[in-house]
Design a protein around this motif. Structure first.
Motif, PDB file in Angstrom:
ATOM      1  N   ILE A   1     -16.706 -16.807  28.102  1.00  0.00           N
ATOM      2  CA  ILE A   1     -16.950 -17.456  29.391  1.00  0.00           C
ATOM      3  C   ILE A   1     -18.442 -17.670  29.599  1.00  0.00           C
ATOM      4  O   ILE A   1     -18.887 -18.720  30.064  1.00  0.00           O
ATOM      5  N   PHE A   2     -19.240 -16.667  29.206  1.00  0.00           N
ATOM      6  CA  PHE A   2     -20.685 -16.762  29.369  1.00  0.00           C
ATOM      7  C   PHE A   2     -21.345 -17.475  28.191  1.00  0.00           C
ATOM      8  O   PHE A   2     -22.480 -17.909  28.301  1.00  0.00           O
ATOM      9  N   ALA A   3     -20.635 -17.570  27.069  1.00  0.00           N
ATOM     10  CA  ALA A   3     -21.213 -18.180  25.871  1.00  0.00           C
ATOM     11  C   ALA A   3     -21.150 -19.702  25.892  1.00  0.00           C
ATOM     12  O   ALA A   3     -21.813 -20.358  25.092  1.00  0.00           O
ATOM     13  N   ARG A   4     -20.369 -20.264  26.801  1.00  0.00           N
ATOM     14  CA  ARG A   4     -20.160 -21.717  26.784  1.00  0.00           C
ATOM     15  C   ARG A   4     -21.456 -22.502  26.866  1.00  0.00           C
ATOM     16  O   ARG A   4     -21.642 -23.481  26.164  1.00  0.00           O
ATOM     17  N   ASP A   5     -22.349 -22.101  27.751  1.00  0.00           N
ATOM     18  CA  ASP A   5     -23.605 -22.823  27.919  1.00  0.00           C
ATOM     19  C   ASP A   5     -24.727 -22.227  27.099  1.00  0.00           C
ATOM     20  O   ASP A   5     -25.892 -22.585  27.278  1.00  0.00           O
ATOM     21  N   GLY A   6     -24.392 -21.331  26.212  1.00  0.00           N
ATOM     22  CA  GLY A   6     -25.406 -20.713  25.364  1.00  0.00           C
ATOM     23  C   GLY A   6     -25.135 -20.969  23.901  1.00  0.00           C
ATOM     24  O   GLY A   6     -25.223 -20.070  23.057  1.00  0.00           O
TER      25      GLY A   6
ATOM     26  N   GLN B   1     -18.035   2.128  18.799  1.00  0.00           N
ATOM     27  CA  GLN B   1     -17.751   0.965  19.632  1.00  0.00           C
ATOM     28  C   GLN B   1     -18.289  -0.296  18.968  1.00  0.00           C
ATOM     29  O   GLN B   1     -19.171  -0.248  18.105  1.00  0.00           O
ATOM     30  N   ILE B   2     -17.725  -1.405  19.387  1.00  0.00           N
ATOM     31  CA  ILE B   2     -18.314  -2.717  19.109  1.00  0.00           C
ATOM     32  C   ILE B   2     -18.786  -3.246  20.454  1.00  0.00           C
ATOM     33  O   ILE B   2     -17.996  -3.366  21.391  1.00  0.00           O
ATOM     34  N   CYS B   3     -20.070  -3.529  20.531  1.00  0.00           N
ATOM     35  CA  CYS B   3     -20.647  -4.086  21.754  1.00  0.00           C
ATOM     36  C   CYS B   3     -20.700  -5.607  21.625  1.00  0.00           C
ATOM     37  O   CYS B   3     -21.228  -6.124  20.644  1.00  0.00           O
ATOM     38  N   LEU B   4     -20.132  -6.301  22.585  1.00  0.00           N
ATOM     39  CA  LEU B   4     -20.144  -7.762  22.597  1.00  0.00           C
ATOM     40  C   LEU B   4     -21.044  -8.223  23.740  1.00  0.00           C
ATOM     41  O   LEU B   4     -20.969  -7.698  24.859  1.00  0.00           O
ATOM     42  N   SER B   5     -21.877  -9.214  23.474  1.00  0.00           N
ATOM     43  CA  SER B   5     -22.750  -9.744  24.513  1.00  0.00           C
ATOM     44  C   SER B   5     -22.910 -11.250  24.358  1.00  0.00           C
ATOM     45  O   SER B   5     -22.819 -11.789  23.264  1.00  0.00           O
ATOM     46  N   ALA B   6     -23.115 -11.900  25.484  1.00  0.00           N
ATOM     47  CA  ALA B   6     -23.334 -13.350  25.512  1.00  0.00           C
ATOM     48  C   ALA B   6     -24.201 -13.660  26.716  1.00  0.00           C
ATOM     49  O   ALA B   6     -24.108 -12.994  27.749  1.00  0.00           O
ATOM     50  N   ARG B   7     -25.027 -14.657  26.579  1.00  0.00           N
ATOM     51  CA  ARG B   7     -25.867 -15.036  27.712  1.00  0.00           C
ATOM     52  C   ARG B   7     -26.195 -16.523  27.648  1.00  0.00           C
ATOM     53  O   ARG B   7     -26.295 -17.117  26.575  1.00  0.00           O
ATOM     54  N   ALA B   8     -26.335 -17.081  28.822  1.00  0.00           N
ATOM     55  CA  ALA B   8     -26.714 -18.482  28.977  1.00  0.00           C
ATOM     56  C   ALA B   8     -27.620 -18.575  30.197  1.00  0.00           C
ATOM     57  O   ALA B   8     -27.358 -17.937  31.223  1.00  0.00           O
ATOM     58  N   GLU B   9     -28.683 -19.338  30.080  1.00  0.00           N
ATOM     59  CA  GLU B   9     -29.673 -19.396  31.148  1.00  0.00           C
ATOM     60  C   GLU B   9     -29.068 -19.802  32.488  1.00  0.00           C
ATOM     61  O   GLU B   9     -29.420 -19.270  33.532  1.00  0.00           O
ATOM     62  N   GLU B  10     -28.142 -20.757  32.481  1.00  0.00           N
ATOM     63  CA  GLU B  10     -27.596 -21.264  33.738  1.00  0.00           C
ATOM     64  C   GLU B  10     -26.480 -20.387  34.292  1.00  0.00           C
ATOM     65  O   GLU B  10     -26.255 -20.363  35.501  1.00  0.00           O
ATOM     66  N   ARG B  11     -25.770 -19.671  33.436  1.00  0.00           N
ATOM     67  CA  ARG B  11     -24.616 -18.888  33.883  1.00  0.00           C
ATOM     68  C   ARG B  11     -24.965 -17.426  34.143  1.00  0.00           C
ATOM     69  O   ARG B  11     -24.472 -16.801  35.065  1.00  0.00           O
TER      70      ARG B  11
END
Length: 319
Positions: A216-221, A238-248
């Motif tokens: 969901i957060f990776a779409r604009d990134g 654990q497996i840590c998953l992360s995503a970021r997008a400047e606008e979201r």
């Protein structure tokens, strides 16, 4: 019920759309001469379609006697479901738009790749073949065969002509004939990493749910999802998953996993769509991720099973 035999050629899409829109009631079909066409009646609906002489329809090819094998219906569904989506859709490299099928003894393999990922499934034949067969079947053909299978349980008969230019799929009540893709498919055995330095095993549903959330957060990134293996006690981690997008904004989550090997640098990033496709091709249970470095391909397998391998190229990111 046929009152009078005959044949006629009508537009396929028009006929399919009209019939699909009708109620579940008997349909009567009659040819008309002036003008030449096909008259259809169903309940309170009637239509006439312009037609051409049946002789103008392209002749149906006949696959000359060749190599014949049988594949279980469910076996075929599983194989195409696992690899079909990984075939290329662009025509720049025609061989990658097909699925490589290898028949050898009483086993077979199907492989598809688009330059960014590779999916390989290994299965069993109903009967052994005398001579090995190596062909490339258009992915669209394989997907159509599965669609036509419906809920059929009987095995599918596959015939490859002696020149390896055509293939025939004989289903219950339907035959599908296709040209084969000519060319040299990449040697996929060389594309599968044979070793790994880190491995994590997680629950399929938990992994899939976590990837969907991160996506969901990776779409604009650029669709990037970062994965990092972290150690715990007694091999648990654990497996840590992360995503970021400047606008979201940004997201970070983790799931329990069994980790093995050197995980000091066990970081890797993938395109979210490729991750979702890979996990969507596997059944419930466990999923393992094997990796060597952030710049090397990641290998996904359904737990400890050896019948499916999915290789995904990583994305280069700043950690």
């Amino acid at each position: 019920k046929i009152d009078e035999e005959g044949s006629v050629t009508v537009p396929a899409k028009l006929l399919a759309e009209f019939v699909a829109s009708l109620d579940a009631a008997p349909i009567s079909l009659d040819t008309t001469q002036q003008p030449f066409g096909l008259q259809l009646e169903c309940a309170r609906n009637q239509a006439r379609m312009n037609a051409t002489d049946a002789q103008e329809f392209p002749p149906i090819p006949s696959v000359e006697p060749g190599i014949k094998v049988s594949i279980g219906a469910q076996e075929l569904r599983t194989a195409v479901h696992r690899v079909g989506f990984a075939a290329a859709t662009e025509e720049s490299r025609p061989v990658l738009t097909g699925i490589k099928v290898v028949l050898n003894g009483n086993s077979f393999s199907m492989a598809a790749a688009d330059g960014f990922r590779l999916a390989v499934h290994y299965g069993h034949l109903e009967e052994a073949v005398e001579n090995p067969v190596d062909i490339i079947v258009p992915a669209r053909t394989m997907n159509e065969v599965v669609r036509l299978l419906g809920d059929q349980e009987e095995a599918v008969e596959v015939v490859v002509n002696s020149s390896s230019s055509q293939v025939l799929f004989r289903l219950k009540g339907t035959e599908l004939i296709s040209q084969l893709v000519q060319g040299t498919f990449p040697n996929f055995d060389q594309l599968i990493p044979q070793t790994h330095t880190a491995r994590a095993t997680v629950g399929h549903q938990e992994f899939l749910r976590a990837v969907r959330t991160a996506a969901i957060f990776a779409r604009d990134g650029s669709g990037i999802i970062r994965l990092e293996m972290r150690s715990g006690e007694d091999g648990q981690g654990q497996i840590c998953l992360s995503a970021r997008a400047e606008e979201r904004g940004e997201h970070e989550g983790e799931i329990e996993a069994t980790v093995e090997g050197d995980i000091a640098e066990a970081k890797i990033a993938f395109n979210s769509r490729y991750l979702l496709d890979a996990l969507g091709a596997m059944e419930k249970g466990k999923v393992s991720l094997e990796m060597t470095s952030s710049a090397s391909p990641g290998v996904f397998k359904p737990g400890d099973a050896q019948d499916y391998i999915h290789v995904v190229m990583p994305m280069f990111v700043q950690w």
